[in-house]
Design an enzyme around this catalytic site. Structure first.
Site, mmCIF file in Angstrom:
data_model
loop_
_atom_site.group_PDB
_atom_site.id
_atom_site.type_symbol
_atom_site.label_atom_id
_atom_site.label_comp_id
_atom_site.label_asym_id
_atom_site.label_seq_id
_atom_site.Cartn_x
_atom_site.Cartn_y
_atom_site.Cartn_z
ATOM 1 N N TYR A 70 70.756 4.464 3.779
ATOM 2 C CA TYR A 70 71.352 4.708 5.098
ATOM 3 C C TYR A 70 70.294 5.215 6.067
ATOM 4 C CZ TYR A 70 74.425 6.787 8.641
ATOM 5 O OH TYR A 70 75.039 7.129 9.830
ATOM 6 N N ASN A 71 69.501 6.205 5.624
ATOM 7 C CA ASN A 71 68.443 6.749 6.479
ATOM 8 C C ASN A 71 67.488 5.654 6.935
ATOM 9 O OD1 ASN A 71 69.511 9.282 5.885
ATOM 10 N ND2 ASN A 71 67.994 9.738 4.319
#
Length: 367
Positions: free
Chosen positions: A216-217
């Site tokens: 996600y990051n």
């Protein structure tokens, strides 16, 4: 003395028949170390410029009444609330998500709030053909496109080393990154024609790199870089606003995420361990800040605004920021049990204060 030293270095490089590029880079290294002096001179007029620009934007925000906004990920969470905020301002809407029944509920509510026309277009932002189709459907229905709101997103919560097959998380990049790129590429000719605007929903995680959210990051950092590059390439012909929100009321903060095996699950214990003692912003407030920022042509918006202080700490003191993250996001001994972030939340009994009431139920929209 420093200047003389630099001249001696240059003379030595020339005498040693060092390539010219090395000489240039040596000079640039020397100049960069002294750039803080230039920054000190530059900052006062720059701050005055920013203040004047903000005052001008506050005095004359864009009137979106009658304009067309296409919102992806509009069936729930931030996208749903953004649709309502545009509706209150009288904008016409094209709502996109995979869940058609939920989209129609959002569309009905948007009409009640003041939108004169709402188009529902079921589609998957991870599919290029779908992206071209829903952009074309919007233009055919309304005859124009003014704002593209790239909001659809998908999160994972798991330790990277526990992932049995990283290929299971390709979908995170497909939705978060390519799900921004494909609609933008399809919509750009129409936005150029209308002098429109692009909104990109990145995340505070793009700056802070939250543990257990590696994919996600990475996807949100890619989205942020893509938007910043796009802004430079478009030369102001199409506005670009990027959001870097922190924890906001949504299905993600209800506990919906991809597990270590790449399957969608809703687990509020995992959510509590991940969100911990961070306060969760209400979706309505986040949407209001986003639409206001787009209407005023702002480059960036962070909700809640205090996350900007965390970004600064990460930039100037990464060791301190990293130590704080390790303090709360460390496995319990033996690998089991809740992490410290969740234990702190349970020990203080602060959940009722830090999380909106809607997050107490794990129920999410299924259609």
């Amino acid at each position: 003395m420093e200047t003389l030293s630099m001249l001696k270095v240059g003379y030595t490089l020339l005498r040693s028949e060092t390539p010219a590029t090395d000489l240039v880079n040596a000079f640039m290294d020397w100049a960069a170390r002294r750039s803080l002096l230039l920054l000190a001179v530059f900052m006062p007029p720059y701050c005055a410029y920013r203040l004047a620009s903000s005052a001008l934007a506050a005095a004359a925000p864009e009137d979106v009444a009658g304009k067309v906004a296409l919102v992806t990920g509009a069936s729930s969470g931030i996208g749903e609330q953004v649709a309502y905020r545009y509706a209150r301002r009288g904008a016409r809407l094209a709502l996109v998500a995979r869940r058609e029944a939920s989209l129609r509920e959002v569309a009905a509510r948007a009409r009640e709030l003041g939108s004169p026309d709402v188009l529902v277009v079921p589609g998957d932002v991870a599919r290029p053909d779908d992206c071209r189709r829903f952009v074309q459907a919007t233009v055919e229905h309304f005859g124009r496109l003014d704002h593209l709101v790239n909001n659809a997103g998908l999160a994972n919560v798991c330790w990277f080393e526990d992932v049995p097959d990283v290929a299971n998380f390709k979908q995170v990049l497909d939705v978060n990154f390519w799900g921004t790129v494909h609609p933008t590429h399809a919509a750009l000719p129409h936005l150029r024609e209308s002098g429109g605007k692009i909104f990109v929903n990145s995340s505070a995680a793009a700056e802070l790199a939250m543990p257990r959210m590696s994919f996600y990051n990475a996807s949100k950092a890619a989205v942020l870089s893509f938007a910043e590059t796009l802004r430079v390439e478009l030369h102001g012909e199409v506005g670009v606003t990027v959001a870097t929100p922190g924890w906001v009321e949504s299905e993600m903060t209800k506990g919906k995420h991809l597990s270590g095996h790449g399957a969608v699950e809703v687990d509020q214990d995992v959510r509590d361990a991940q969100v911990g003692v961070f306060p969760v912003e209400r979706g309505e407030r986040c949407a209001e800040a986003i639409v206001d920022a787009v209407a005023r042509g702002r480059r960036r918006v962070t909700v809640p605004a205090w996350y900007r202080a965390l970004f600064l700490w990460r930039a100037v003191a990464p060791e301190v920021a990293g130590a704080c993250q390790r303090l709360f996001y460390r496995r319990s001994s033996g690998g089991g049990g809740p992490m410290r972030a969740r234990r702190a939340l349970e020990a203080t009994g602060a959940k009722a204060v830090l999380q909106p009431p809607s997050l107490r139920s794990p129920e999410i929209k299924m259609e």
